[in-house]
Design a protein around this motif. Structure first.
Motif, short mmCIF file in Angstrom:
data_model
loop_
_atom_site.label_atom_id
_atom_site.label_comp_id
_atom_site.label_asym_id
_atom_site.label_seq_id
_atom_site.Cartn_x
_atom_site.Cartn_y
_atom_site.Cartn_z
N VAL A 152 -17.18 -0.94 4.15
CA VAL A 152 -16.14 -1.85 3.64
C VAL A 152 -16.26 -3.22 4.31
N VAL B 63 -12.48 -2.12 -5.69
CA VAL B 63 -12.45 -3.56 -5.43
C VAL B 63 -11.95 -4.25 -6.70
N VAL C 56 -8.92 -12.06 0.98
CA VAL C 56 -9.29 -10.65 0.78
C VAL C 56 -8.36 -9.80 1.63
N THR D 232 0.86 -1.17 0.00
CA THR D 232 0.00 0.00 0.00
C THR D 232 0.90 1.22 0.00
N LEU E 64 -14.07 -2.27 11.28
CA LEU E 64 -13.61 -2.97 10.08
C LEU E 64 -13.11 -4.36 10.42
N VAL F 118 -16.48 -7.01 2.53
CA VAL F 118 -15.71 -8.19 2.91
C VAL F 118 -16.64 -9.35 3.24
N PRO G 296 -14.15 2.94 -2.40
CA PRO G 296 -13.26 1.78 -2.42
C PRO G 296 -13.19 1.18 -3.82
N ILE H 4 -9.18 -4.58 -1.77
CA ILE H 4 -10.11 -3.46 -1.55
C ILE H 4 -9.26 -2.26 -1.15
N ASP H 5 -9.07 -1.37 -2.11
CA ASP H 5 -8.17 -0.21 -1.95
C ASP H 5 -8.97 0.98 -1.47
N ASN H 6 -8.50 1.63 -0.39
CA ASN H 6 -9.27 2.67 0.31
C ASN H 6 -8.47 3.95 0.53
N VAL I 297 -7.90 -5.73 2.81
CA VAL I 297 -8.35 -4.34 2.85
C VAL I 297 -7.12 -3.49 3.16
#
Length: 677
Positions: A459, A416, A475, A284, A493, A463, A414, A434-436, A477
């Protein structure tokens, strides 16, 4: 304060207020006669005349790009009322330090708890100061444990000096868009009292030890990294200011008030190993506004250089990470520009996946979530933005994603992305990213925090959809969640899906759990949480130290990756075939820990941190032993321990003691049992 002083201050505040009420006012409501600055400031944290339009007169002590500091040349002799104030003009004012000016028809108000004048109708020369000058008040350094407001609030906006002292840098050189430069330091004499040598965001008593040195008035400040030492010259004149919750010492230009000292050793830039056939890496990375909006990098040449700096960070420091979740890409085209630079300049086959969201079209500061993937290893199976909806409006452009009566929750929804990753393990590894990039902390946190909680819950539902379809779904996040470990949004989360998500930073040593330094305090804003199936195959977690602890350079070279962003990227290594990692604590810092196999080969070497914590990553299952080496003054009851390593977490225990502690313990035992031989 004596009772007479109370009466004097009360009269000084009440009389001008009474007179103001009796005076005629124009369209702007300004007063006729100047009110002394110490009356405007009052003896509390905010002005007693807040919200009025007033006139004020004084000597200019310092001029910045958006305003100037004004001080009453005589003052009221009261140590609890400041004689100085800041005048905000939006652009550089046409005033000169040392001159007397009259500010007419200005609003007295509090800007983030800073008393200031703004919206002035007129600023003109004045003879009211009578040729006087402003002497600098010499302030002592704070005592250990002292509240900064207790010492500094009465001098907010005034010309001051400090005694000479050395300080340890905790907030490296930071450069603002305004041109201001800031360094956050702890006086060296207080450094031994900073637990584990680092100030964290959740340690308010230690944050109170920080002093902030600013170049807002034009003084030169050095480029220093966290851990360096600087020397502050005694008697150097500075204005004491208050900005966004902190007091700043702003030296006057030409004073050479801050110089580098005997800095910390340069430990070099972190660099992750590239993925091999039996593993892949996930990262990230917040790119810090990599776009060409009017408030970003509008110049074409500079933009190309900044794309190159971030591309080199990915290629070299992140080892050509297999899958990267990006935040603060400007527009989707900027993600493609980064992928193109990686292909052309570094020979890495990257593909960009980015879809335009509500903030992608912002002309000033466009932002888009994106994912980069190595097309030689990864197939992109699907990608979609998953906007959330709320009964409360957040002024997000509505693209029709929400029903009537509901409003978009995310400026940056997000992203996905479903992937298939190939490797030596056999069938492609199916993975969902899942990019936030959640709502920042700027502005009103009473609004922001509930919004981030709603974003977290949204989010978590995404999931859960994947886990309902496949309990063993892999998965992750990730992204800039703009909140801390242990915060309510992070807890929601992690715990709302069933089973819980695993925060991969829990595997890091506590002293390594930071990705960002704000106002000198280390904190986590960038996170990675995984479903249990994915977490079981994670063999390494690595914050890549190339940004947060390093100075922001005024004109970095095109190939200089230092502080290309203000966030540290984070890398995790996934081994679908299984691998172990080892955690332990040896009870003492800077000890050497070796991992040795059954053939007496040293497989890995690590060093314990200030808390004694050790991590060894990417260990193939099997039988090993841990050997700890220590200097002569450290006693090791057990220098070697056997450890059978299995896939996942493995722990060892051995405790080192300082020799003085050992002899002290022996004396206590002998005293308790004197008949022992």
């Amino acid at each position: 304060m004596t009772s007479q002083s109370h009466v004097r201050v009360l009269l000084a505040v009440m009389l001008p207020a009474f007179l103001l009420a009796m005076l005629p006012r124009g369209a702007t409501g300004q007063s006729v006669d100047p009110i002394p600055i110490y009356v405007l400031q009052g003896d509390g944290a905010s002005s007693p005349l807040r919200g009025r339009y007033v006139d004020a007169v004084g000597l200019v002590t310092g001029v910045g790009p958006q305003g100037f500091h004004l001080q009453d040349p005589s003052g009221d002799g009261n140590s609890e009322t400041s004689d100085g104030i800041y005048v905000y003009t939006r652009q550089r004012p046409a005033v000169t330090p040392g001159t007397c000016v009259l500010v007419r028809g200005a609003l007295i108000d509090e800007f983030y708890d800073k008393t200031e004048l703004s919206r002035a109708r007129e600023i003109e020369p004045s003879s009211a100061c009578g040729g006087a000058s402003v002497p600098a008040v010499t302030l002592p350094l704070p005592r250990f444990g002292q509240d900064p407001a207790e010492l500094y609030e009465p001098y907010e906006g005034m010309l001051v000096t400090l005694p000479a002292f050395d300080a340890v840098v905790h907030g490296p050189t930071k450069r603002f868009d305004s041109g201001d430069v800031e360094i956050a330091v702890v006086p060296r004499r207080f450094q031994p009292y900073v637990s584990d040598g680092r100030v964290f965001f959740d340690e308010p008593a230690e944050i109170d030890h920080l002093l902030y040195l600013s170049g807002a008035l034009g003084a030169e400040l050095p480029d220093v990294r966290r851990g360096d030492v600087v020397s502050v010259a005694g008697g150097a004149p500075a204005v004491l200011d208050y900005n966004f919750g902190k007091y700043q010492f702003i030296p006057l230009p030409g004073s050479a008030a801050v110089t580098p000292g005997d800095g910390a050793a340069d430990v070099g830039l972190a660099q992750a190993a590239p993925a091999g056939e039996g593993d892949f890496t996930l990262c990230t990375f917040n790119l810090k506004g990599l776009g060409q909006g009017s408030d970003q990098i509008a110049d074409d040449a500079r933009y190309a250089a900044e794309v190159r700096r971030r591309a080199r960070t990915i290629a070299e420091q992140l080892g050509g990470c297999t899958v990267i979740g990006l935040q603060e890409t400007g527009r989707p085209a900027d993600a493609e520009a980064l992928a193109a630079a990686l292909r052309a300049d570094f020979g890495l086959a990257y593909t960009a996946t980015a879809l335009p969201g509500p903030q992608s079209g912002d002309p000033a500061f466009p932002l888009t979530n994106a994912v980069l993937t190595r097309s030689d290893r990864v197939q992109v199976r699907d990608a979609a933005l998953r906007q959330g909806c709320s009964p409360r409006t957040y002024d997000v452009p509505d693209t029709g994603a929400c029903p009537v009566g509901q409003y978009p929750l995310f400026n940056r929804p997000p992203l996905v992305v479903d992937l298939a990753v190939t490797g030596a393990w056999g069938d492609p590894y199916l993975l969902t990213i899942i990019d936030n990039h959640w709502k920042s902390k700027s502005g009103d946190e009473s609004v922001n925090a509930p919004r981030r909680l709603a974003q977290a819950e949204h989010v978590a539902r995404i999931v859960q959809e994947r886990l309902d379809a496949d309990p063993n779904a892999a998965v992750v996040v990730l992204g800039d969640l703009n909140d801390y470990l242990g915060s309510a949004p992070l807890a929601a989360l992690a715990t709302q899906p069933a089973p819980d998500l695993v925060h991969l930073y829990d595997r890091l040593r506590p002293l390594d759990r930071y990705t960002y330094i704000f106002n000198g305090a280390s904190q986590v804003l960038d996170h990675m949480l995984a479903t249990p199936a994915l977490a079981a195959s994670v063999a390494e977690v690595m914050p890549v130290r190339v940004n947060a602890e390093l100075p922001a350079l005024a004109a970095p070279a095109v190939d200089d990756v230092r502080h290309a962003s203000d966030h540290d990227p984070v890398l995790v290594r996934v081994m679908p075939g299984g691998a172990g990692w080892i955690a332990g604590n040896v009870g003492y810092g800077a000890l050497t820990v070796e991992l040795i196999d059954t053939a007496d080969n040293v497989i890995d070497i690590a060093s314990s941190d200030m808390r004694g914590d050790v991590r060894l990553w990417n260990v193939a299952p099997g039988d090993y032993r841990i050997r700890v080496s220590a200097p002569p003054y450290v006693f090791l009851p057990v220098a070697e321990v056997a450890i059978p390593v299995v896939s996942g977490e493995n722990r060892f225990v051995t405790t080192a003691l300082h020799e003085a502690s050992r002899f002290g313990l022996a004396a206590v035992q002998w005293t308790a049992a004197p008949d022992m031989p």
